[in-house]
Design a protein around this motif. Structure first.
Motif, PDB file in Angstrom:
ATOM      1  N   PHE A 116      18.745  -1.934  22.254  1.00 50.34           N
ATOM      2  CA  PHE A 116      17.755  -0.817  22.134  1.00 50.34           C
ATOM      3  C   PHE A 116      16.633  -1.316  23.105  1.00 50.34           C
ATOM      4  O   PHE A 116      16.294  -0.294  23.886  1.00 50.34           O
ATOM      5  N   ARG A 168      15.656   1.203  26.164  1.00 48.24           N
ATOM      6  CA  ARG A 168      14.363   1.890  26.517  1.00 48.24           C
ATOM      7  C   ARG A 168      13.667   1.306  27.966  1.00 48.24           C
ATOM      8  O   ARG A 168      13.042   2.079  28.869  1.00 48.24           O
ATOM      9  N   SER A 204      17.852   9.721  17.830  1.00 51.44           N
ATOM     10  CA  SER A 204      16.856   8.490  18.270  1.00 51.44           C
ATOM     11  C   SER A 204      16.357   7.771  17.249  1.00 51.44           C
ATOM     12  O   SER A 204      15.878   6.559  17.403  1.00 51.44           O
ATOM     13  N   GLU A 234      16.622   3.706  16.171  1.00 51.44           N
ATOM     14  CA  GLU A 234      15.306   2.894  16.072  1.00 51.44           C
ATOM     15  C   GLU A 234      15.403   2.252  14.939  1.00 51.44           C
ATOM     16  O   GLU A 234      14.587   1.047  14.473  1.00 51.44           O
TER      17      GLU A 234
END
Length: 322
Positions: free
Chosen positions: A248, A252, A145, A149
């Motif tokens: 991304f 989310r 993760s 990011e």
């Protein structure tokens, strides 16, 4: 009302075993091994040893050692996650840690409970091995993760470096110095390999396969195509960074949409177990009248099968690929 303390003791022993794993890990390899550390581990190792080749050999060994040990029974189940988590323990050291945790759990259960020795042995083995599996799995998930990011910002940093005139190898080296772990050390290894003559596109492709990360595969393909066909790499990477950032954001958003279903699934999966623990705590003899019957064990196995099926089905329902 008599309340049994055994389930509470079991839970506390398991938590203590988990904390012991992390404590041993940080003690052996230092705080820079932690994913929360602000210090890039590669840079810290360079400051301590001063040998770039020695640090590269150590980091490459850590990054590949677990996949080479997939032939070991039992450990093969753990190898993929240990590889993604980049656990610095060697496979033999990790199995030694399992043995140590089993021993510690057995001592704690012996001191804290009066259950039969066979039960203590089985429970301590489950706790020792289960704690390592849980710890490695959580490390792998957290590390993946964090890399996902960090990657858009790292690619944008490469774009800015290329636009001011740096070659791509130098841009990767800048990312290795400026970006914190875990991506900083990964890029540092690629920069060192490129300095010793390895093709940088091949190094990126190897890292993408090792981490099993789609965005990293996009980066490796973009660099490889530019090396073979030419083109403005800064513009290519600028478009790639926007794509990665959009993916991304979408991921989310999907996580937010499915959050309620995930928590509902977790509640439905663990509530029967929590209810069983609560019943044993409040009334330890609740099942005394039926546990000696012929259908008690088969009924327990059927219930356990339904619980496992429930966990699998609920997990698949909310496991949406982006």
């Amino acid at each position: 009302m008599e309340i049994s303390a055994a389930p509470i003791i079991y839970g506390l022993v398991f938590i203590a075993v988990l904390a012991l794993v992390e404590g041993i890990y940080l003690t052996v390899f230092g705080k820079s091994i932690s994913l929360n550390s602000k210090v890039n581990r590669r840079i810290e190792m360079l400051d301590k040893t001063g040998g770039r080749e020695q640090v590269l050999d150590q980091l490459r060994k850590e990054m590949t050692q677990h996949m080479k040990s997939r032939s070991i029974p039992l450990y093969s189940i753990l190898a993929n996650k240990a590889q993604k988590a980049n656990i610095a323990f060697s496979p033999s050291q990790l199995m030694m840690v399992m043995g140590l945790l089993c021993f510690v759990a057995f001592i704690a259960l012996t001191v804290g409970t009066d259950t039969a020795i066979a039960v203590r042995i089985v429970v301590s083995i489950v706790m020792g091995i289960g704690a390592v599996f849980f710890w490695v799995g959580s490390k792998a998930k957290k590390r993946s993760s964090m890399i996902e990011e960090q990657l858009p910002d790292a690619v944008e940093l490469m774009v800015r470096s290329l636009r001011v005139g740096h070659p791509f190898a130098s841009a990767v080296n800048i990312v290795a110095k400026e970006v914190p772990d875990p991506l900083g050390t990964e890029m540092g290894v690629i920069a060192d390999e490129a300095a010793y003559g390895r093709d940088i596109g091949e190094a990126l492709k190897h890292m993408a396969e090792r981490l099993d990360m789609q965005d990293m595969r996009f980066l490796a393909v973009a660099v490889t195509i530019q090396q073979t066909a030419g083109g403005n790499l800064a513009e290519i990477l600028d478009g790639l960074s926007k794509v990665i950032r959009s993916r991304f954001k979408l991921f989310r958003r999907v996580q937010a949409i499915t959050a309620e279903a995930k928590w509902s699934g977790m509640f439905l999966s663990f509530f029967p177990l929590l209810a069983l623990v609560a019943i044993n705590l409040i009334q330890p003899g609740y099942y005394d009248d039926v546990k000696d019957t012929d259908v008690f064990v088969p009924a327990c196995l059927v219930v356990a099968g339904f619980l496992v099926a429930n966990v699998i089905v609920m997990r698949r329902l909310v496991d949406i690929k982006v």
